[in-house]
Structures are given as C-alpha cells and as structure tokens.
Design a protein around this motif. Structure first.
Motif, mmCIF file in Angstrom:
data_model
loop_
_atom_site.group_PDB
_atom_site.id
_atom_site.type_symbol
_atom_site.label_atom_id
_atom_site.label_comp_id
_atom_site.label_asym_id
_atom_site.label_seq_id
_atom_site.Cartn_x
_atom_site.Cartn_y
_atom_site.Cartn_z
ATOM 1 N N ALA A 1 0.805 -1.338 -0.186
ATOM 2 C CA ALA A 1 -0.392 0.314 0.112
ATOM 3 C C ALA A 1 0.455 1.240 0.237
ATOM 4 N N ASN A 2 1.861 1.485 0.851
ATOM 5 C CA ASN A 2 2.453 2.164 1.267
ATOM 6 C C ASN A 2 3.667 2.631 -0.576
ATOM 7 N N GLY A 3 3.980 1.345 -1.088
ATOM 8 C CA GLY A 3 4.702 1.318 -2.172
ATOM 9 C C GLY A 3 3.346 1.751 -3.442
ATOM 10 N N LEU A 4 2.078 2.019 -3.371
ATOM 11 C CA LEU A 4 1.510 2.321 -4.120
ATOM 12 C C LEU A 4 1.162 3.637 -4.377
ATOM 13 N N ASP A 5 1.666 4.304 -2.808
ATOM 14 C CA ASP A 5 1.145 5.770 -2.501
ATOM 15 C C ASP A 5 2.029 5.938 -2.931
ATOM 16 N N GLY A 6 3.297 5.901 -2.587
ATOM 17 C CA GLY A 6 4.221 6.418 -3.521
ATOM 18 C C GLY A 6 4.603 6.967 -4.536
ATOM 19 N N PHE A 7 4.483 6.123 -5.123
ATOM 20 C CA PHE A 7 3.976 5.735 -7.087
ATOM 21 C C PHE A 7 3.110 7.238 -7.200
ATOM 22 N N ASN A 8 2.025 6.948 -7.124
ATOM 23 C CA ASN A 8 0.817 7.839 -7.216
ATOM 24 C C ASN A 8 1.162 9.048 -7.018
ATOM 25 N N LEU A 9 2.178 9.184 -5.500
ATOM 26 C CA LEU A 9 2.859 10.613 -5.363
ATOM 27 C C LEU A 9 3.424 11.363 -6.164
ATOM 28 N N ASP A 10 4.772 10.257 -6.514
ATOM 29 C CA ASP A 10 5.755 10.876 -7.685
ATOM 30 C C ASP A 10 5.130 11.272 -9.199
ATOM 31 N N ALA A 11 3.232 10.183 -9.801
ATOM 32 C CA ALA A 11 2.650 10.355 -10.973
ATOM 33 C C ALA A 11 1.618 11.328 -11.077
ATOM 34 N N ALA A 12 0.998 11.600 -9.582
ATOM 35 C CA ALA A 12 -0.141 11.988 -9.776
ATOM 36 C C ALA A 12 0.123 13.461 -8.734
ATOM 37 N N GLY A 13 1.377 13.667 -8.185
ATOM 38 C CA GLY A 13 1.947 14.919 -7.104
ATOM 39 C C GLY A 13 0.886 14.968 -5.918
ATOM 40 N N TYR A 14 -0.402 13.613 -5.420
ATOM 41 C CA TYR A 14 -0.393 13.400 -4.620
ATOM 42 C C TYR A 14 -0.918 12.459 -3.812
ATOM 43 N N ALA A 15 -0.701 11.740 -2.902
ATOM 44 C CA ALA A 15 -1.185 10.103 -3.010
ATOM 45 C C ALA A 15 -2.572 10.518 -1.741
ATOM 46 N N ASP A 16 -3.620 10.124 -1.986
ATOM 47 C CA ASP A 16 -4.875 10.330 -0.820
ATOM 48 C C ASP A 16 -5.500 9.040 -0.393
ATOM 49 N N ARG A 17 -5.498 8.031 -0.814
ATOM 50 C CA ARG A 17 -5.908 6.214 -0.224
ATOM 51 C C ARG A 17 -6.671 6.505 1.094
ATOM 52 N N ARG A 18 -8.105 6.201 1.373
ATOM 53 C CA ARG A 18 -8.355 6.321 2.637
ATOM 54 C C ARG A 18 -9.286 5.266 2.856
ATOM 55 N N ALA A 19 -9.881 3.964 3.978
ATOM 56 C CA ALA A 19 -10.247 3.579 3.617
ATOM 57 C C ALA A 19 -11.525 4.013 4.263
ATOM 58 N N LEU A 20 -12.817 3.638 4.030
ATOM 59 C CA LEU A 20 -14.559 4.208 4.778
ATOM 60 C C LEU A 20 -14.650 3.011 4.890
ATOM 61 N N ALA A 21 -15.627 3.355 5.203
ATOM 62 C CA ALA A 21 -16.667 1.998 6.313
ATOM 63 C C ALA A 21 -17.543 2.811 6.444
ATOM 64 N N VAL A 22 -18.917 2.784 6.573
ATOM 65 C CA VAL A 22 -20.362 2.953 6.581
ATOM 66 C C VAL A 22 -21.206 1.871 7.886
ATOM 67 N N LEU A 23 -21.104 1.865 9.101
ATOM 68 C CA LEU A 23 -21.461 0.504 9.681
ATOM 69 C C LEU A 23 -22.453 0.453 10.207
ATOM 70 N N VAL A 24 -23.897 -0.102 10.586
ATOM 71 C CA VAL A 24 -24.638 -0.332 10.949
ATOM 72 C C VAL A 24 -24.524 -1.139 12.219
ATOM 73 N N THR A 25 -24.961 -0.069 13.140
ATOM 74 C CA THR A 25 -23.823 -1.213 14.836
ATOM 75 C C THR A 25 -25.494 -1.210 15.338
ATOM 76 N N ASP A 26 -25.645 -2.089 16.521
ATOM 77 C CA ASP A 26 -26.479 -2.529 17.680
ATOM 78 C C ASP A 26 -26.923 -1.516 19.103
ATOM 79 N N PRO A 27 -27.442 -0.302 18.712
ATOM 80 C CA PRO A 27 -27.433 0.606 19.891
ATOM 81 C C PRO A 27 -26.734 0.015 21.655
ATOM 82 N N GLU A 28 -28.052 -1.299 21.292
ATOM 83 C CA GLU A 28 -28.359 -1.778 22.737
ATOM 84 C C GLU A 28 -26.505 -2.157 23.519
ATOM 85 N N THR A 29 -26.363 -3.029 22.171
ATOM 86 C CA THR A 29 -24.835 -3.828 22.377
ATOM 87 C C THR A 29 -23.476 -2.888 21.551
ATOM 88 N N GLY A 30 -23.254 -2.169 21.070
ATOM 89 C CA GLY A 30 -22.194 -1.909 19.685
ATOM 90 C C GLY A 30 -21.570 -2.657 18.882
#
Length: 143
Positions: free
Chosen positions: A20-49
């Motif tokens: 992942a870090n190697g690809l980010d470095g490659f993207n930074l060199d090619a695109a001028g920035y590397a902004d890969r970020r994980a994204l999760a949208v979770l549904v949780t039980d309000p009582e138990t978490g």
C-alpha cells in the motif's frame, strides 16, 4: 536476478503496508499527491454496539471504490441500504471524489445500485454457470 514468488491467503500487516505504501509513493510521484483512505459505513446495534452490517471501500485520486456491502436479511427492505450507500457517496464527495466504481454479482444487488443512480458499464461471466460479475459506476459530481 532471481526472486521467490509465493501465494498466500493470509496477507500479513507488514506485507500489506509495504504494498500500500509503495503504491501511494508511486501515485505521489505520478499524480503529485496520494490520498488513499479507507472508508466504512457501519450499522451497529445501539444497545450492544455490535456491528450488524455495512459497507467497506476506499477513496483514492478522486474516486470512490466500494469493495463490500452487506446487510443481514432482517435489515433489508426498510431503506437502510439506501442510507448506507448515500452516506458513503456523500463522504466520498466530501473527500473530493467525482466518481465511484464497484462490482456486484448478478444474484446480489445490481438492481439496487441502478435504482440509486449507478450505471452498468460491463459484465463478465463467472461461476456458478449463468452468473455474471456486474461492474457499475456513478458520477458523484451531480449530487
């Protein structure tokens, strides 16, 4: 030069970080920035978490990638899936994404995504027989 090549289904954190870090470095060199970020949208039980379902993916270089989306049967059909998808799309826009991409399987949810503005751009046959991987994209610039 000779190297060993191996196959694994249990990728360790060190190897994942290196790739992942190697690809980010490659993207930074090619695109001028590397902004890969994980994204999760979770549904949780309000009582138990406890996490009951949700969506996982990432954003990178102006694009939302949806990897996994699951809700148990008892949580489907009440608009929760639409809310999860809209939340992911809104966060992707907030992160500067202009488009999104995902794939689903023909017996999963292609109609759900189309109903929410996603467009099929390709299909590839897969197993079991008669099944297809369905590739979809969405223009996120039109809110």
């Amino acid at each position: 030069m000779q190297f060993d090549i191996s196959i694994t289904d249990t990728l360790g954190a060190e190897a994942l970080d290196l790739i992942a870090n190697g690809l980010d470095g490659f993207n930074l060199d090619a695109a001028g920035y590397a902004d890969r970020r994980a994204l999760a949208v979770l549904v949780t039980d309000p009582e138990t978490g406890k996490v009951l379902g949700g969506l996982t993916g990432r954003t990178s270089l102006g694009m939302l990638f949806i990897d996994l989306f699951y809700l148990p049967a008892e949580l489907r059909g009440h608009g929760l899936g639409a809310r999860i998808l809209a939340t992911a799309e809104d966060e992707a826009r907030r992160r500067g994404c202009c488009s999104g991409v995902l794939y689903t399987i023909s017996f999963q949810a292609p109609d759900f995504y189309v109903k929410h503005g996603w467009r099929v751009f390709g299909e590839i046959p897969c197993e079991p027989a008669g099944t297809r991987r369905v590739f979809l994209s969405k223009d996120l610039s039109a809110a």
